[in-house]
Scaffold this active site. Structure first.
Site, PDB file in Angstrom:
ATOM      1  N   MET A   1       0.843  -1.193   0.000  1.00 58.07           N
ATOM      2  CA  MET A   1       0.000   0.000   0.000  1.00 58.07           C
ATOM      3  C   MET A   1       0.883   1.250   0.000  1.00 58.07           C
ATOM      4  O   MET A   1       1.927   1.271   0.661  1.00 58.07           O
ATOM      5  CB  MET A   1      -0.922   0.015   1.218  1.00 58.07           C
ATOM      6  CG  MET A   1      -1.954  -1.098   1.237  1.00 58.07           C
ATOM      7  SD  MET A   1      -3.194  -0.913   2.555  1.00 58.07           S
ATOM      8  CE  MET A   1      -2.173  -1.090   4.040  1.00 58.07           C
TER       9      MET A   1
ATOM     10  N   CYS B   1      -0.722   4.634   0.064  1.00 62.06           N
ATOM     11  CA  CYS B   1      -1.437   5.825   0.551  1.00 62.06           C
ATOM     12  C   CYS B   1      -2.703   5.403   1.272  1.00 62.06           C
ATOM     13  O   CYS B   1      -3.081   4.219   1.270  1.00 62.06           O
ATOM     14  CB  CYS B   1      -1.789   6.766  -0.605  1.00 62.06           C
ATOM     15  SG  CYS B   1      -2.898   6.015  -1.812  1.00 62.06           S
TER      16      CYS B   1
ATOM     17  N   CYS C   1      -5.246   3.631  -0.872  1.00 65.89           N
ATOM     18  CA  CYS C   1      -5.026   2.185  -1.013  1.00 65.89           C
ATOM     19  C   CYS C   1      -5.712   1.433   0.128  1.00 65.89           C
ATOM     20  O   CYS C   1      -6.365   0.405  -0.093  1.00 65.89           O
ATOM     21  CB  CYS C   1      -3.534   1.870  -0.994  1.00 65.89           C
ATOM     22  SG  CYS C   1      -2.592   2.596  -2.347  1.00 65.89           S
TER      23      CYS C   1
ATOM     24  N   TYR D   1      -1.789  -6.197  -3.867  1.00 66.89           N
ATOM     25  CA  TYR D   1      -1.048  -6.132  -2.607  1.00 66.89           C
ATOM     26  C   TYR D   1      -0.876  -7.549  -2.052  1.00 66.89           C
ATOM     27  O   TYR D   1      -1.513  -8.505  -2.518  1.00 66.89           O
ATOM     28  CB  TYR D   1      -1.770  -5.257  -1.586  1.00 66.89           C
ATOM     29  CG  TYR D   1      -2.224  -3.933  -2.133  1.00 66.89           C
ATOM     30  CD1 TYR D   1      -1.307  -3.026  -2.672  1.00 66.89           C
ATOM     31  CD2 TYR D   1      -3.567  -3.580  -2.124  1.00 66.89           C
ATOM     32  CE1 TYR D   1      -1.726  -1.814  -3.189  1.00 66.89           C
ATOM     33  CE2 TYR D   1      -3.995  -2.367  -2.639  1.00 66.89           C
ATOM     34  CZ  TYR D   1      -3.082  -1.488  -3.179  1.00 66.89           C
ATOM     35  OH  TYR D   1      -3.489  -0.301  -3.693  1.00 66.89           O
TER      36      TYR D   1
ATOM     37  N   CYS E   1     -31.508  20.331   9.187  1.00 68.67           N
ATOM     38  CA  CYS E   1     -31.286  21.773   8.999  1.00 68.67           C
ATOM     39  C   CYS E   1     -31.088  22.155   7.548  1.00 68.67           C
ATOM     40  O   CYS E   1     -31.812  22.982   6.995  1.00 68.67           O
ATOM     41  CB  CYS E   1     -30.100  22.236   9.836  1.00 68.67           C
ATOM     42  SG  CYS E   1     -29.784  24.006   9.708  1.00 68.67           S
TER      43      CYS E   1
ATOM     44  N   CYS F   1     -33.887  24.543   8.607  1.00 72.68           N
ATOM     45  CA  CYS F   1     -33.431  25.935   8.674  1.00 72.68           C
ATOM     46  C   CYS F   1     -33.228  26.569   7.311  1.00 72.68           C
ATOM     47  O   CYS F   1     -33.755  27.657   7.032  1.00 72.68           O
ATOM     48  CB  CYS F   1     -32.111  26.021   9.449  1.00 72.68           C
ATOM     49  SG  CYS F   1     -32.019  25.013  10.934  1.00 72.68           S
TER      50      CYS F   1
ATOM     51  N   CYS G   1     -31.485  62.402  21.057  1.00 75.80           N
ATOM     52  CA  CYS G   1     -31.500  61.203  20.214  1.00 75.80           C
ATOM     53  C   CYS G   1     -30.400  60.201  20.575  1.00 75.80           C
ATOM     54  O   CYS G   1     -30.642  59.011  20.633  1.00 75.80           O
ATOM     55  CB  CYS G   1     -31.356  61.589  18.749  1.00 75.80           C
ATOM     56  SG  CYS G   1     -32.905  62.129  18.003  1.00 75.80           S
ATOM     57  N   CYS G   2     -29.180  60.677  20.744  1.00 77.02           N
ATOM     58  CA  CYS G   2     -28.066  59.743  20.973  1.00 77.02           C
ATOM     59  C   CYS G   2     -27.359  60.057  22.284  1.00 77.02           C
ATOM     60  O   CYS G   2     -26.134  60.015  22.377  1.00 77.02           O
ATOM     61  CB  CYS G   2     -27.080  59.784  19.806  1.00 77.02           C
ATOM     62  SG  CYS G   2     -26.599  61.448  19.302  1.00 77.02           S
TER      63      CYS G   2
END
Length: 561
Positions: A9, A11, A14, A62, A136, A141, A558-559
């Site tokens: 093998m 990888c 494999c 293999y 979801c 959702c 206002c602020c």
């Protein structure tokens, strides 16, 4: 357990091919193949021929040889031998092999757990009986919010606070085209956030089938191709979600009623829609269908949002009635009939007729087919799996997360629980703290809550002080010419510490996280009032409401800081 040594093998891919080949051999119940170690570990039936195993590997190019293994005990079953291999002398997660984690489900909790478990070094077998992605992204959702947004646009074209200067028009709605747009985005997100991620992760094996417990360390999976497989695990997460609950109304089961699932994929908008339900799903979809052209009637057993602070239900009811949605409070259907394509609902106040009927009275956990009793997993009276703050069930090796448990049914709670479950399954010890959990309902105006209501605080023995600010005191709402709703703060009496917020405002979901962070930081209402908030934002309403604990905001500029 049978062990093979495998050479050749190159990888992880494999190893995946070898695993698939071995699991096709008659008598092989499951296989785990490691490229890094050059080994395969197999759960097999006693009659399985060793030569068949080595030949399957040789067929891929293999070489495989049987490793030295403990002598077989003819008196012991296969399960006993496997458990001997995973016993005290060889705990999962040691040097010999990665921890084997089984995950039942593929939604928010399942995916978060699978990815975190792999990050922690485990190998995951994920089992999904239906469409990958769970509720979801597929039927919850995502499609509902797309439909709600489209309905909002339709509503604004028909009616807005600026109609005197911008001519209103009756929109021509093509539901089939809206549905195609909606489904295309659902498919795109499912592939990007679920299918693509699973396909690209070699440490996650996906089985398409239905699982049930054989005991507390093994599952039987009936695969969708008709075959059956046994999956052994060191740890297992149950994340099977929930499904729409159907009330026992005479005649209902014999009729072709809608749940949210059918409603969201309907390619037509019914002329008359009756909705049974009074909470999140019922009200989101009721308003969406009304704005797309349906004449909607809601039957509420009590009042809208009866489990929340009463002012929430009152505000939403007023908003719905102003749009022409009929809200029948304290009304139940005692009989349902479907005759000549028409629904006839019998109530104490007379008959109600509709072209379609939507049932949205809650969701029930998907646990009944899991054979949880075989694994020693306890459920409550509603069938929800009982878990602690670490997502542990009553069975030491089994965890659960998401809507199949007794946790709040929100996808972000499920995902957070899945992540923490994976950490705990792989040797950690973390908890999920829900004391400052925000929640949003996507009606218009939206409903958003976090922490304690006054009633909840009283129930837990906390003396509270509260203030409610109507939106005609919030500059952003005045500039929008839309002052529907309110913001309410609940503080602990004496200390003034913020412990809860309830809001019914346009875009309430965008302000509630600020409230959640303030609660998490244990701010007092005075400290919240002293913060800098940008002017002409809805979230500034939190500051203004906090100021009402000590000032008359009507007398401020206002602020004013």
């Amino acid at each position: 357990m049978t062990h093979l040594k495998i050479t050749g093998m190159t990888c992880d891919s494999c190893a995946e091919h070898v695993k698939e080949a071995l699991e096709r051999v008659p008598g092989v119940q499951s296989a785990f193949v490691s490229y890094a170690k050059g080994t395969a570990q197999l759960a097999i039936e006693p009659s399985t021929l060793p030569d068949a195993l080595t030949a399957a590997v040789a067929g891929l190019g293999y070489k495989a040889t049987l490793s030295d293994a403990p002598p077989a005990d003819n008196r012991a079953g296969l399960l006993d031998k496997i458990r001997g291999w995973t016993g005290a002398a060889d705990k999962p997660g040691g040097n010999e092999r990665p921890l084997q984690v089984a995950v039942i489900g593929s939604g928010g909790a399942a995916m978060a757990a699978a990815l975190k478990a792999v990050e922690q070094g485990a190998h995951v077998t994920l089992i999904e009986r239906g469409t990958v992605g769970g509720t979801c992204v597929n039927i919850g959702c995502v499609p509902s919010k797309i439909m709600i947004r489209a309905a909002h646009i339709a509503h604004l074209r028909r009616e807005s606070p600026f109609d005197s200067g911008i001519a209103a028009t009756v929109p021509a709605t093509d539901r089939s085209k809206l549905l195609a747009q909606q489904q295309a985005r659902v498919d795109e997100l499912r592939h990007a956030k679920y299918e693509g991620i699973l396909d690209g992760n070699p440490a996650i094996t996906v089985l398409h089938g239905e699982a049930h417990f054989k005991d507390d360390q093994s599952l039987v999976v009936r695969l969708n191709d008709g075959s059956e497989r046994v999956v052994m695990f060191d740890r297992c997460l149950v994340a099977t979600g929930a499904s729409p609950a159907v009330p026992p109304i005479p005649g209902l089961k014999e009729s072709p009623y809608w749940t949210s699932t059918e409603a969201l994929v309907s390619d037509t908008i019914p002329k008359r829609l009756a909705v049974i339900g009074s909470s999140v799903v019922a009200l989101e979809l009721a308003q969406a269908f009304a704005r797309l052209g349906s004449q909607v009637t809601i039957l509420a057993r009590s009042t809208l949002f009866f489990r929340e602070d009463p002012v929430i239900g009152e505000a939403v009811t007023a908003a719905f009635r102003a749009e022409g949605i009929e809200v029948l409070e304290h009304t139940q259907a005692s009989q349902v009939a479907h005759v000549d394509g028409e629904y006839v609902l019998t109530t104490a106040h007379g008959e109600l007729r509709a072209d379609k009927l939507l049932i949205a009275t809650g969701r029930a956990p998907n646990t009944h087919s899991l054979a949880l009793e075989a694994a020693g997993v306890v459920v409550n009276a509603q069938g929800a799996i009982v878990i602690d703050k670490g997502m542990r069930t009553s069975s030491p090796n089994i965890y659960a997360a998401g809507d199949c448990t007794d946790q709040p049914q929100f996808v972000y709670v499920a995902a957070a629980a899945g992540t923490r479950a994976a950490i705990n399954m792989t040797g950690g010890d973390v908890a999920l703290d829900l004391t400052a959990m925000p929640a949003v309902v996507f009606t218009d105006p939206q409903v958003a809550t976090v922490g304690y209501s006054e009633v909840d605080a009283h129930h837990d023995g906390i003396e509270s002080d509260s203030r409610l600010l109507t939106l005609d005191n919030v500059p952003r709402a005045l500039a929008n010419f839309d002052t529907r709703g309110f913001i309410k703060l609940v503080a602990e009496a004496g200390s003034g510490r913020l412990i809860g917020v309830q809001a019914v405002t346009p875009e309430a979901g965008e302000l509630i996280q600020t409230a959640a962070l303030a609660i998490r930081a244990r701010l007092t209402v005075q400290e919240l009032a002293d913060q800098l908030f940008p002017y002409l934002t809805m979230v500034e309403g939190l500051k203004l409401c906090a100021q009402t604990f000590t000032k008359d905001v009507k007398q401020l500029s206002c602020c004013a800081g």
